[in-house]
Motif scaffolding. Structure first.
Motif, PDB file in Angstrom:
ATOM      1  N   THR A   1      -4.095  -8.210 -16.433  1.00 39.01           N
ATOM      2  CA  THR A   1      -2.898  -8.370 -15.619  1.00 39.01           C
ATOM      3  C   THR A   1      -3.274  -8.128 -14.153  1.00 39.01           C
ATOM      4  O   THR A   1      -4.003  -7.193 -13.837  1.00 39.01           O
ATOM      5  N   GLN A   2      -2.796  -9.004 -13.293  1.00 35.76           N
ATOM      6  CA  GLN A   2      -3.169  -8.936 -11.879  1.00 35.76           C
ATOM      7  C   GLN A   2      -2.351  -7.866 -11.150  1.00 35.76           C
ATOM      8  O   GLN A   2      -1.124  -7.825 -11.265  1.00 35.76           O
ATOM      9  N   VAL A   3      -3.059  -7.043 -10.413  1.00 36.91           N
ATOM     10  CA  VAL A   3      -2.430  -6.073  -9.515  1.00 36.91           C
ATOM     11  C   VAL A   3      -2.899  -6.400  -8.103  1.00 36.91           C
ATOM     12  O   VAL A   3      -4.107  -6.441  -7.835  1.00 36.91           O
ATOM     13  N   THR A   4      -1.958  -6.655  -7.226  1.00 31.28           N
ATOM     14  CA  THR A   4      -2.266  -6.971  -5.837  1.00 31.28           C
ATOM     15  C   THR A   4      -1.582  -5.955  -4.947  1.00 31.28           C
ATOM     16  O   THR A   4      -0.368  -5.788  -5.013  1.00 31.28           O
TER      17      THR A   4
ATOM     18  N   ALA B   1       0.837  -1.196   0.000  1.00 36.02           N
ATOM     19  CA  ALA B   1       0.000   0.000   0.000  1.00 36.02           C
ATOM     20  C   ALA B   1       0.874   1.248   0.000  1.00 36.02           C
ATOM     21  O   ALA B   1       1.877   1.319   0.715  1.00 36.02           O
ATOM     22  N   GLY B   2       0.481   2.212  -0.830  1.00 36.34           N
ATOM     23  CA  GLY B   2       1.270   3.421  -0.978  1.00 36.34           C
ATOM     24  C   GLY B   2       2.303   3.360  -2.073  1.00 36.34           C
ATOM     25  O   GLY B   2       2.901   4.377  -2.433  1.00 36.34           O
ATOM     26  N   GLY B   3       2.495   2.176  -2.619  1.00 36.89           N
ATOM     27  CA  GLY B   3       3.481   1.988  -3.666  1.00 36.89           C
ATOM     28  C   GLY B   3       2.955   2.326  -5.047  1.00 36.89           C
ATOM     29  O   GLY B   3       1.820   2.788  -5.207  1.00 36.89           O
ATOM     30  N   SER B   4       3.796   2.076  -6.049  1.00 38.64           N
ATOM     31  CA  SER B   4       3.467   2.430  -7.432  1.00 38.64           C
ATOM     32  C   SER B   4       3.692   1.252  -8.365  1.00 38.64           C
ATOM     33  O   SER B   4       4.541   0.392  -8.112  1.00 38.64           O
ATOM     34  N   LEU B   5       2.916   1.239  -9.433  1.00 40.97           N
ATOM     35  CA  LEU B   5       3.095   0.299 -10.519  1.00 40.97           C
ATOM     36  C   LEU B   5       2.805   1.017 -11.826  1.00 40.97           C
ATOM     37  O   LEU B   5       2.006   1.963 -11.852  1.00 40.97           O
TER      38      LEU B   5
ATOM     39  N   MET C   1       0.335   4.171 -11.851  1.00 42.05           N
ATOM     40  CA  MET C   1      -0.497   4.116 -10.659  1.00 42.05           C
ATOM     41  C   MET C   1       0.346   4.398  -9.433  1.00 42.05           C
ATOM     42  O   MET C   1       1.297   3.650  -9.142  1.00 42.05           O
ATOM     43  N   ASN C   2       0.033   5.466  -8.733  1.00 40.92           N
ATOM     44  CA  ASN C   2       0.754   5.852  -7.524  1.00 40.92           C
ATOM     45  C   ASN C   2      -0.166   5.784  -6.312  1.00 40.92           C
ATOM     46  O   ASN C   2      -1.397   5.802  -6.447  1.00 40.92           O
ATOM     47  N   SER C   3       0.429   5.718  -5.154  1.00 43.47           N
ATOM     48  CA  SER C   3      -0.320   5.692  -3.890  1.00 43.47           C
ATOM     49  C   SER C   3      -1.412   4.622  -3.924  1.00 43.47           C
ATOM     50  O   SER C   3      -2.569   4.876  -3.575  1.00 43.47           O
TER      51      SER C   3
END
Length: 122
Positions: free
Chosen positions: A116-119, A14-18, A82-84
Motif C-alpha cells: 500500500t502506497q504511503v506518500t 509531514a507531521g501527520g498520521s496514518l 504511524m505518527n509524525s
C-alpha cells in the motif's frame, strides 16, 4: 493458500498520521511473526516493525517512538500506527507474515501483501 490484504495507505502531510491494517485469510493454522516492511523508489525493502504472537515488538531505529505495531491473533490482523510522518518515509508499505497452513500436513511459509502506497508531502 493465504492472502494478506493491506489497507490504510494514502497521502498525508509531514507531521501527520496514518494507520495501516493487514488482514490474513485462507487455510491458516497459525501465524508466527507479523511484520511491516517498506520500499522507497530506488531503495531496498527494509523492516519497519515486527510483532510476535505473544506481542513482543521490534522497530527500526528510525521509527521508534513514532510508530506502533499491534496485532489481533483471533482476527489474524496486524496494524501499524504511524505518527509524525516524514517525507523520506514515502514508500510502498508491505505486510509480511510467516504462516502455518493446513492441508495434507502443517506447513510454514512466508507470505506478502500486495503493498500500500504511503506518500508524505513536505
Amino acid at each position: 493458500q493465504v492472502q494478506l490484504v493491506e489497507s490504510g495507505g494514502g497521502l498525508v502531510q509531514a507531521g501527520g498520521s496514518l494507520r495501516l491494517s493487514c488482514a490474513a485469510s485462507g487455510s491458516i493454522f497459525s501465524i508466527n511473526d507479523m511484520d511491516w516492511y517498506r520500499q522507497a523508489p530506488g531503495k531496498q525493502r527494509e523492516l519497519v516493525a515486527g510483532i510476535t504472537p505473544g506481542g513482543t515488538t521490534n522497530y527500526a531505529d528510525s521509527v521508534k517512538g513514532r510508530f506502533t505495531i499491534s496485532r489481533d491473533n483471533a482476527k489474524n490482523t496486524v496494524n501499524l500506527q504511524m505518527n509524525s510522518l516524514k517525507p523520506e518515509e514515502t514508500a510502498v508499505y508491505y505486510c509480511h507474515a510467516y504462516v502455518f497452513t493446513t492441508g495434507m500436513a502443517i506447513r510454514g511459509d512466508n507470505y506478502w501483501g500486495q503493498g500500500t502506497q504511503v506518500t508524505v508531502s513536505s
